[in-house]
Structure formats: C-alpha cells, structure tokens
Design a protein around this motif. Structure first.
Motif, short mmCIF file in Angstrom:
data_model
loop_
_atom_site.label_atom_id
_atom_site.label_comp_id
_atom_site.label_asym_id
_atom_site.label_seq_id
_atom_site.Cartn_x
_atom_site.Cartn_y
_atom_site.Cartn_z
N ASN A 90 0.83 -1.21 0.00
CA ASN A 90 0.00 0.00 0.00
C ASN A 90 0.86 1.25 0.00
O ASN A 90 0.55 2.24 -0.68
CB ASN A 90 -0.93 0.00 1.22
CG ASN A 90 -2.02 -1.05 1.14
OD1 ASN A 90 -2.24 -1.65 0.09
ND2 ASN A 90 -2.69 -1.28 2.25
N TYR A 91 1.94 1.23 0.75
CA TYR A 91 2.85 2.38 0.80
C TYR A 91 3.42 2.70 -0.57
O TYR A 91 3.68 3.86 -0.90
CB TYR A 91 3.98 2.08 1.80
CG TYR A 91 5.00 3.20 1.91
CD1 TYR A 91 4.75 4.32 2.69
CD2 TYR A 91 6.21 3.12 1.21
CE1 TYR A 91 5.69 5.35 2.78
CE2 TYR A 91 7.15 4.15 1.31
CZ TYR A 91 6.89 5.24 2.09
OH TYR A 91 7.82 6.25 2.18
N HIS A 92 3.58 1.66 -1.39
CA HIS A 92 4.14 1.86 -2.74
C HIS A 92 3.06 1.99 -3.81
O HIS A 92 3.33 1.80 -5.00
CB HIS A 92 5.09 0.71 -3.08
CG HIS A 92 6.37 0.76 -2.30
ND1 HIS A 92 7.42 1.60 -2.63
CD2 HIS A 92 6.76 0.10 -1.17
CE1 HIS A 92 8.40 1.44 -1.75
NE2 HIS A 92 8.03 0.55 -0.86
N GLY A 93 1.87 2.33 -3.40
CA GLY A 93 0.83 2.69 -4.36
C GLY A 93 -0.11 1.58 -4.78
O GLY A 93 -0.91 1.77 -5.70
N TYR A 94 -0.05 0.44 -4.13
CA TYR A 94 -0.97 -0.65 -4.45
C TYR A 94 -2.16 -0.62 -3.49
O TYR A 94 -2.14 0.07 -2.46
CB TYR A 94 -0.25 -2.00 -4.32
CG TYR A 94 0.77 -2.23 -5.41
CD1 TYR A 94 0.45 -2.95 -6.56
CD2 TYR A 94 2.06 -1.72 -5.28
CE1 TYR A 94 1.39 -3.14 -7.56
CE2 TYR A 94 3.01 -1.91 -6.28
CZ TYR A 94 2.67 -2.63 -7.41
OH TYR A 94 3.59 -2.81 -8.41
N CYS A 95 -3.17 -1.39 -3.84
CA CYS A 95 -4.28 -1.66 -2.93
C CYS A 95 -4.23 -3.15 -2.65
O CYS A 95 -4.63 -3.96 -3.50
CB CYS A 95 -5.61 -1.26 -3.56
SG CYS A 95 -7.02 -1.61 -2.50
N CYS A 96 -3.72 -3.52 -1.50
CA CYS A 96 -3.46 -4.92 -1.17
C CYS A 96 -4.36 -5.37 -0.03
O CYS A 96 -4.25 -4.87 1.09
CB CYS A 96 -1.99 -5.13 -0.81
SG CYS A 96 -1.52 -6.86 -0.57
N ASP A 97 -5.25 -6.31 -0.32
CA ASP A 97 -6.09 -6.91 0.70
C ASP A 97 -5.47 -8.24 1.14
O ASP A 97 -4.58 -8.77 0.48
CB ASP A 97 -7.51 -7.15 0.16
CG ASP A 97 -8.24 -5.85 -0.13
OD1 ASP A 97 -7.81 -4.79 0.37
OD2 ASP A 97 -9.25 -5.90 -0.87
#
Length: 282
Positions: A90-97
């Motif tokens: 998430n910090y690197h611009g992803y949306c990770c569930d």
C-alpha cells in the motif's frame, strides 16, 4: 493411562517415519493464533513473518516486475498473517487486501493496517466483493498446503481476466538442505507458538515417499513437564511440477523468476517466484 505409557506413546510417535495429520499445527485455532501473532511481530523470529527490511526488498522487487509486465495494482495476499506485506505494498501505491485463517493475525491487521480489507477465512470460503490483478501466495505457503489444487482454483476465482498468480516457493536446493539436517535441538526462554513457558524442542525431519513430502516433527518439553508433538508437511515444487499444477487449473505462461535474495541457503531468503497468467476458460 499411566504416565509412563503416555510418554512411551509420545516417543514412539516422535520416532515414527510416518506422517501424522493429527499432529499438524492448528493454524486456525484462536489461542494458537495469539501465540503465532507474537512470532509474526518478532523481527528476530523466522517462525512467523519475515523482518520488515526483507519484506521491503521483496516488495520493491515485485513492484519492478509488475511494472515490466504491465500488471495492475490491486493485490490479494493469501495467507497474509498480520498484514505486513499489505502495509508495504500500500505504501508503494498498491491496494493490497489479505486473507488468513488466523483470528489473532487478522484482528491485528484490521486494527493496524490502513487502506486494506482483511478476511478471516481460508481462500476456498472467501467471499470478497471484487477481483484482483494479482493473487500472492508468498513465503512457501504453497509448499505447506495439503490440497494445492483447491488453493490454486480458489485463488483463480478472485483474479481478474488476464490477471496473475505469484507463488513464492522453496527453491528445490533449499528443500534438499532441510533434509540434510535430520535432527535439531533448540530451546527458548521466551514464549513461542509451541509454548508460553521456557521449553526445549527436538526437531526430526524425514521424507515420506508415499505422500511425497517432507515431515518436520517437533517434540516440545516445557518447564512444567508438559510434552507435546507438532508437525508440518512440506511438498517440493520445481518449475515442472508447479507448471503442471498451474496449467491444469486455469493458468498459462508459467515462468520462474529468481528471488532478489540468492546465495547461501537460508530459511528467510532462499525461495524463488513462479508467476502465471490466468487463462480464459474453454
């Protein structure tokens, strides 16, 4: 049963060369998951999640790979633990569930990791309201799954058309190195997922031909005199075996990509990635 008979049965089981599913670690048990969460968050433990600096290297490596392949930015981390990979992606611009069967790990993730959804479930029963560009199966989770076909097929259901699955599996050479250390003795004064009390652990490893997996069996004796047995089962996946598994269950364009960490055989780093593209159903 008299205590000496109980001990005799435990010793006989420990030295048996046959896998015993009744001894498998209870990953979904609530009390066990609380002990496991301590391991996950201990940056010096290799029994839970990896240390954050190492996860950061992996995330950057996969970020570069995804950009080269033109892969989207929605990810599902299967077996996410307390969400440490989700946090850094998430910090690197992803949306990770993330999804995991550990109640304590998922509770921690929900309370501490922002911008992610977390599900306390196995992947087969997951009810998510969206599909993802990539399903991640990291840190050798596939090696420890009893029903890999079910995992791969279920992961596929949550991937978008033309999306990908990324498997991080034990390198076959590393797998062989585990067998070379057939008996180990260790101890801990601190709580681990084996016991909250100081304890000694004897580890026995052997390969069961019939089931085609490595058995990692642990005899644990704590300061109260309690003796318990636990074990894990690991299947080796070289590229050929992984390719068959993936191609037979809805994936194509299978390729092996070396991990960013190579060199010495090390529990934390000697893994490699196998990536495949979701194939449209016929």
């Amino acid at each position: 049963m008299p205590p000496h008979f109980v001990m005799k049965n435990i010793i006989n089981k420990f030295f048996s060369e046959k896998a015993d599913d009744s001894l498998l670690l209870p990953w979904g048990d609530e009390e066990f998951s609380k002990l496991m969460l301590v391991e996950h968050l201990n940056q010096n433990s290799l029994s839970g999640s990896r240390a954050k600096p190492f996860i950061q290297k992996q995330v950057l490596f996969l970020d570069d790979l995804f950009k080269k392949l033109g892969i989207g930015r929605s990810l599902l981390d299967i077996g996410c633990g307390p969400g440490l990979y989700c946090e850094l992606f998430n910090y690197h611009g992803y949306c990770c569930d993330g999804v995991d069967i550990s109640p304590a790990a998922i509770e921690y993730a929900k309370e501490n990791i922002r911008d992610s959804q977390f599900f306390c479930s196995n992947i087969e029963d997951l009810e998510a309201n969206k599909k993802y560009d990539v399903s991640l199966v990291l840190f050798g989770l596939l090696n420890e799954i009893k029903n890999p076909v079910s995992l791969i097929r279920s992961a596929r259901q949550h991937i978008k058309d033309n999306g990908y699955i990324v498997l991080e599996v034990m390198h076959p050479k590393f797998f062989s190195s585990l067998l070379s250390e057939s008996t180990l003795v260790s101890g801990s004064e601190e709580p681990t997922y084996f016991s909250v009390l100081p304890h000694v652990r004897i580890t026995k490893r052997f390969f069961e031909e019939e089931s085609d997996y490595l058995v990692n069996r642990n005899l644990v004796v704590d300061d109260s005199g309690t003796v318990k047995l636990y074990e894990s089962h690991f299947t080796c996946y070289d590229l050929e075996k992984a390719t068959r598994l993936l191609e037979n269950n809805g994936f194509t364009d299978v390729q092996c990509i070396q991990s960013p960490q190579t060199g010495e055989l090390d529990y934390e780093s000697y893994y490699h990635y196998i990536i495949a593209k979701k194939r449209p159903l016929d």
